[in-house]
Design an enzyme around this catalytic site. Sequence first.
Site, PDB file in Angstrom:
ATOM      1  N   THR A 128       0.795  -1.258   0.087  1.00  0.00           N
ATOM      2  CA  THR A 128      -0.078  -0.001   0.034  1.00  0.00           C
ATOM      3  C   THR A 128       0.834   1.313   0.065  1.00  0.00           C
ATOM      4  OG1 THR A 128      -1.427   1.280   1.372  1.00  0.00           O
ATOM      5  CG2 THR A 128      -0.084  -0.305   2.537  1.00  0.00           C
ATOM      6  N   ASP A 129       0.324   2.409  -0.522  1.00  0.00           N
ATOM      7  CA  ASP A 129       0.983   3.617  -0.374  1.00  0.00           C
ATOM      8  C   ASP A 129       1.278   4.218   0.669  1.00  0.00           C
ATOM      9  OD1 ASP A 129      -1.489   4.314  -0.117  1.00  0.00           O
ATOM     10  OD2 ASP A 129      -1.747   5.908  -1.631  1.00  0.00           O
ATOM     11  N   GLU A 130       0.442   3.597   1.953  1.00  0.00           N
ATOM     12  CA  GLU A 130       0.503   3.962   3.233  1.00  0.00           C
ATOM     13  C   GLU A 130       1.652   3.849   3.824  1.00  0.00           C
ATOM     14  OE1 GLU A 130      -2.815   3.429   5.745  1.00  0.00           O
ATOM     15  OE2 GLU A 130      -4.344   3.562   4.261  1.00  0.00           O
ATOM     16  N   TYR A 153      -1.507  -0.396  11.315  1.00  0.00           N
ATOM     17  CA  TYR A 153      -1.656  -1.075   9.945  1.00  0.00           C
ATOM     18  C   TYR A 153      -0.347  -0.927   9.075  1.00  0.00           C
ATOM     19  CZ  TYR A 153      -3.058  -1.716   5.233  1.00  0.00           C
ATOM     20  OH  TYR A 153      -3.263  -1.775   3.823  1.00  0.00           O
ATOM     21  N   LYS A 157       2.346  -3.376   7.306  1.00  0.00           N
ATOM     22  CA  LYS A 157       2.550  -3.554   5.913  1.00  0.00           C
ATOM     23  C   LYS A 157       4.124  -3.294   5.340  1.00  0.00           C
ATOM     24  CE  LYS A 157      -0.224  -4.510   3.236  1.00  0.00           C
ATOM     25  NZ  LYS A 157      -0.451  -5.788   3.045  1.00  0.00           N
TER      26      LYS A 157
HETATM   27  P1  NAD Z   1     -10.103  -7.072   2.920  1.00  0.00           P
HETATM   28  O1  NAD Z   1      -9.830  -6.669   4.524  1.00  0.00           O
HETATM   29  O2  NAD Z   1     -11.130  -6.797   2.193  1.00  0.00           O
HETATM   30  O3  NAD Z   1      -9.637  -8.512   2.575  1.00  0.00           O
HETATM   31  C1  NAD Z   1      -8.502  -9.243   3.378  1.00  0.00           C
HETATM   32  C2  NAD Z   1      -8.779 -10.704   3.281  1.00  0.00           C
HETATM   33  O4  NAD Z   1      -7.726 -11.335   4.037  1.00  0.00           O
HETATM   34  C3  NAD Z   1      -9.793 -11.374   3.885  1.00  0.00           C
HETATM   35  O5  NAD Z   1     -10.695 -12.278   2.782  1.00  0.00           O
HETATM   36  C4  NAD Z   1      -9.446 -11.981   5.091  1.00  0.00           C
HETATM   37  O6  NAD Z   1     -10.565 -13.191   5.513  1.00  0.00           O
HETATM   38  C5  NAD Z   1      -8.327 -12.606   4.703  1.00  0.00           C
HETATM   39  N1  NAD Z   1      -7.289 -12.701   5.878  1.00  0.00           N
HETATM   40  C6  NAD Z   1      -7.060 -11.765   6.769  1.00  0.00           C
HETATM   41  N2  NAD Z   1      -6.330 -12.268   7.606  1.00  0.00           N
HETATM   42  C7  NAD Z   1      -5.890 -13.750   7.491  1.00  0.00           C
HETATM   43  C8  NAD Z   1      -4.989 -14.843   7.739  1.00  0.00           C
HETATM   44  N3  NAD Z   1      -4.355 -14.758   8.946  1.00  0.00           N
HETATM   45  N4  NAD Z   1      -4.704 -15.873   6.988  1.00  0.00           N
HETATM   46  C9  NAD Z   1      -5.551 -15.895   5.553  1.00  0.00           C
HETATM   47  N5  NAD Z   1      -6.405 -15.070   5.329  1.00  0.00           N
HETATM   48  C10 NAD Z   1      -6.598 -13.906   6.095  1.00  0.00           C
HETATM   49  O7  NAD Z   1      -8.531  -6.313   2.310  1.00  0.00           O
HETATM   50  P2  NAD Z   1      -8.528  -5.711   0.759  1.00  0.00           P
HETATM   51  O8  NAD Z   1      -9.119  -4.305   0.916  1.00  0.00           O
HETATM   52  O9  NAD Z   1      -9.037  -6.709  -0.480  1.00  0.00           O
HETATM   53  O10 NAD Z   1      -6.886  -5.846   0.766  1.00  0.00           O
HETATM   54  C11 NAD Z   1      -6.276  -6.822   0.308  1.00  0.00           C
HETATM   55  C12 NAD Z   1      -4.541  -6.553   0.422  1.00  0.00           C
HETATM   56  O11 NAD Z   1      -4.399  -5.144  -0.411  1.00  0.00           O
HETATM   57  C13 NAD Z   1      -4.236  -6.189   1.685  1.00  0.00           C
HETATM   58  O12 NAD Z   1      -2.952  -6.780   1.744  1.00  0.00           O
HETATM   59  C14 NAD Z   1      -4.031  -4.651   1.681  1.00  0.00           C
HETATM   60  O13 NAD Z   1      -3.071  -4.156   2.552  1.00  0.00           O
HETATM   61  C15 NAD Z   1      -3.860  -4.348   0.321  1.00  0.00           C
HETATM   62  N6  NAD Z   1      -4.106  -2.762  -0.065  1.00  0.00           N
HETATM   63  C16 NAD Z   1      -5.455  -2.740   0.056  1.00  0.00           C
HETATM   64  C17 NAD Z   1      -5.899  -1.360  -0.362  1.00  0.00           C
HETATM   65  C18 NAD Z   1      -7.236  -0.832  -0.283  1.00  0.00           C
HETATM   66  O14 NAD Z   1      -7.596   0.195  -0.462  1.00  0.00           O
HETATM   67  N7  NAD Z   1      -8.485  -1.579   0.093  1.00  0.00           N
HETATM   68  C19 NAD Z   1      -5.003  -0.284  -1.042  1.00  0.00           C
HETATM   69  C20 NAD Z   1      -3.673  -0.871  -1.220  1.00  0.00           C
HETATM   70  C21 NAD Z   1      -3.372  -2.196  -0.584  1.00  0.00           C
HETATM   71  O1  TDX Z   2     -16.114   6.936   8.593  1.00  0.00           O
HETATM   72  C1  TDX Z   2     -15.109   7.564   8.108  1.00  0.00           C
HETATM   73  N1  TDX Z   2     -14.859   8.754   7.926  1.00  0.00           N
HETATM   74  C2  TDX Z   2     -13.738   9.169   7.173  1.00  0.00           C
HETATM   75  O2  TDX Z   2     -13.709  10.532   7.238  1.00  0.00           O
HETATM   76  C3  TDX Z   2     -13.865   6.451   7.606  1.00  0.00           C
HETATM   77  C4  TDX Z   2     -14.181   5.050   7.478  1.00  0.00           C
HETATM   78  C5  TDX Z   2     -13.007   6.996   6.958  1.00  0.00           C
HETATM   79  N2  TDX Z   2     -12.879   8.565   6.898  1.00  0.00           N
HETATM   80  C6  TDX Z   2     -11.625   9.116   6.174  1.00  0.00           C
HETATM   81  C7  TDX Z   2     -10.225   8.474   6.654  1.00  0.00           C
HETATM   82  C8  TDX Z   2      -9.387   8.491   5.493  1.00  0.00           C
HETATM   83  O3  TDX Z   2      -8.797   9.877   5.133  1.00  0.00           O
HETATM   84  O4  TDX Z   2     -11.594   8.484   4.635  1.00  0.00           O
HETATM   85  C9  TDX Z   2     -10.334   8.533   4.448  1.00  0.00           C
HETATM   86  C10 TDX Z   2     -10.283   7.026   3.854  1.00  0.00           C
HETATM   87  O5  TDX Z   2     -10.452   5.898   4.720  1.00  0.00           O
HETATM   88  P1  TDX Z   2     -10.361   4.401   4.816  1.00  0.00           P
HETATM   89  O6  TDX Z   2     -11.321   4.072   3.721  1.00  0.00           O
HETATM   90  O7  TDX Z   2     -10.454   3.697   6.047  1.00  0.00           O
HETATM   91  O8  TDX Z   2      -9.087   4.217   4.021  1.00  0.00           O
HETATM   92  P2  TDX Z   2      -7.645   4.834   4.509  1.00  0.00           P
HETATM   93  O9  TDX Z   2      -7.323   4.971   5.773  1.00  0.00           O
HETATM   94  O10 TDX Z   2      -7.028   5.697   3.688  1.00  0.00           O
HETATM   95  O11 TDX Z   2      -6.617   3.369   4.058  1.00  0.00           O
HETATM   96  C11 TDX Z   2      -7.185   2.575   2.922  1.00  0.00           C
HETATM   97  O12 TDX Z   2      -6.415   2.880   1.633  1.00  0.00           O
HETATM   98  C12 TDX Z   2      -4.749   2.248   1.772  1.00  0.00           C
HETATM   99  C13 TDX Z   2      -7.373   1.114   3.129  1.00  0.00           C
HETATM  100  O13 TDX Z   2      -8.147   0.847   4.111  1.00  0.00           O
HETATM  101  C14 TDX Z   2      -6.144   0.353   3.184  1.00  0.00           C
HETATM  102  O14 TDX Z   2      -6.271  -1.182   3.269  1.00  0.00           O
HETATM  103  C15 TDX Z   2      -4.949   0.764   1.878  1.00  0.00           C
HETATM  104  O15 TDX Z   2      -3.890   0.204   2.412  1.00  0.00           O
END
Ligand code: NAD
Ligand code: TDX
Length: 339
Positions: A128-130, A153, A157
């Site tokens: 992630t970019d985070e 988190y 990562k």
């Molecule tokens: P998500 O939370 O929707 O899904 C995570 C999945 O991992 C779930 O199905 C969960 O059951 C499984 N999991 C959790 N712990 C586990 C374990 N110990 N063993 C096996 N399975 C396990 O997450 P997502 O949004 O789909 O993100 C997927 C990946 O992409 C993550 O690694 C996250 O860090 C990365 N990522 C997410 C975003 C975003 O915006 N959502 C952005 C950049 C990177």
């Molecule tokens: O209720 C809310 N109110 C609010 O203002 C929630 C849930 C979020 N926010 C804000 C926080 C952030 O500035 O919105 C922005 C986005 O929040 P999230 O959806 O929780 O995402 P973020 O914290 O940016 O992280 C996400 O992007 C990078 C994903 O959850 C991560 O898994 C990924 O790595």
Amino acid sequence: MEFKKILITGGAGFIGSNFINHLLSKRDDVFIVNLDKLTYAGNLENLKPSEAKKNYVFIKGDITNNELVNYVFNKYNIKYVINFAAESHVDRSILGSEIFYRTNVIGTNVLLEASRRFEVEKFLQISTDEVYGSLGPNGLFTEKTPLAPNSPYSSSKAAADLMALSFSHTFGLPVIVTRCSNNFGPYQFPEKLIPLMIINAINDKKLPVYGDGLNVRDWIYVLDHNRAIETVLDHGKNGEIYNIGASNEKRNIDIVKLILDKLQKPESLIEFVKDRPGHDRRYAIDSTKIKSELGWKPIFAFEDAIFETIDWYIKNKSWWERIISGDYKKYYKTLYENR
Ligand code: NAD
Ligand code: TDX
């Protein structure tokens, strides 16, 4: 025909399930083993288009379980690993960090060790970019930006990224790390900003905006992220890091207003609430490297993709109603009550 035997971890989550459905809809040279613990975020309903396919198998299990992971590698002769599995929500990592380090750090280590033992041909660490921390008003994250994660988190990562790259450097494991910006699209768990706001607006509930609402995120449609991962799987260079983003910087408040506007709901539903502790101000990603070196580019326009996503949540009420009626209710109360 020789199959690419791919272990996909976390394939029942938002991005992993979209990746599996995408790959299986267009390729028959892959055999996918989906290993997922089915935490609150894992949902097999996301995989309906893939579940009956002959080149797909699901295993319920934890990536921290060394014995199980070794069994899976051995049984399926795994040659490719894509590690999506993670605890993925910043707010949850603030409420309790332990499971984040267990899954994201220890789990990744178990997968790296097994990959070394079984001599895999590719290990993709989905990051992630985070991990780069927070930007001021200007500038973009490049692959050379120093890591400065701010939340439990993102620190978990960042640790996993460094572990994966160290296995490349020390053992020659063919590792590639991808770092993507904020994803949105169908099947995203409604704890994340966009689905949470859509569902609250549909239900005429308050929309909790943290702080002043001026934090900026750089949005990408989930399928564009997964098209990039596919490109990296096929053409990425071992030992490299690739940033992935679609240059859609938006302030949170503007996203919330756009959702309300599309749903024809009043802005009076917006409620500014206490800020997230340590809240990163701005993310923005430079994806020049993957574009120029591997030829990937995003194809979904932000406005179209977000409108389609809103429509999906309107049409798939039963998917999210099952989620918000269960355990998620407890989480919602803990996070948002007394805020
Ligand atoms: P998500 O939370 O929707 O899904 C995570 C999945 O991992 C779930 O199905 C969960 O059951 C499984 N999991 C959790 N712990 C586990 C374990 N110990 N063993 C096996 N399975 C396990 O997450 P997502 O949004 O789909 O993100 C997927 C990946 O992409 C993550 O690694 C996250 O860090 C990365 N990522 C997410 C975003 C975003 O915006 N959502 C952005 C950049 C990177
Ligand atoms: O209720 C809310 N109110 C609010 O203002 C929630 C849930 C979020 N926010 C804000 C926080 C952030 O500035 O919105 C922005 C986005 O929040 P999230 O959806 O929780 O995402 P973020 O914290 O940016 O992280 C996400 O992007 C990078 C994903 O959850 C991560 O898994 C990924 O790595």
